[in-house]
Motif scaffolding. Sequence first.
Motif: not given
Length: 255
Positions: A3-24
């Motif tokens: 759980p902590e690994q998944l959250y760390a990855i998602v939380a980090e990328r959530f802050r910088t994901a602006t393009e549709d492909e990155t969000i996907r």
Amino acid sequence: MRPEQLYAIVAERFRTATEDETIRQVLEIVSVEWDTIRQRSATAEDAEACRLAMLLAVKLNLPTVPVWKARAMSRYVAIGWQEGVGALLLSEALSVLARVNDDYSAGRHLDRVRPSAEALAILDELSHFTSQPGTTIKLGPGSPSPDLVARFMHENRGFLLLVADRLPDARDSFLRALAIAESPRGRLKCELWLTATEYLQHVDEGCSVDSYSAKTLTLRTQAHELNCLDLADTASFNASEMRKRSRHLLPYAIV
């Protein structure tokens, strides 16, 4: 993935994901892990990963939004994280606003969004989740806490008042949000909202509004420094519109 690994990855990328492909790509990470999440006991990290997946799905207007919301809600309830429930109530208010606006068929700009008294009424209920110290669960600066929910409440109330053309009331709400902002990103969003509101208060009065576009560009630089690319992109657009004395601004919110 733990759980902590998944959250760390998602939380980090959530802050910088602006393009549709990155969000996907971020959504795909959580989707691939779903079977593992489903089979293990509820954790704070999984609850937050599901909430962030919901917000990313909102950006793409995907039909999975209510699915990720339910997954986050069930986990918040299971572990007793009441501020997480409050954060999801905010999403319900914004869902109501989207329905009132036919999923923003006329556009997501502030001069196109129709107000909603029902969305405002839902936001009022967030006050029950702002009492200190709360449940004391804390994963990071963006995870639900009494301070975060309080800032969400006032900030989004300001947004809804702004589209209702209640500009003085909107400004008061943004000032309240700024006074309790719990993070650099939170403070920056409130400053951007305040600048946009004050610009809209003065743009029709015939006076100079150059200072508001300049302030927005300064805040855009700060957004880049904080790696808040979504805020930086919106600020760039709004500064350009301000230089044209236009009311066609974008909101600093996920709609």
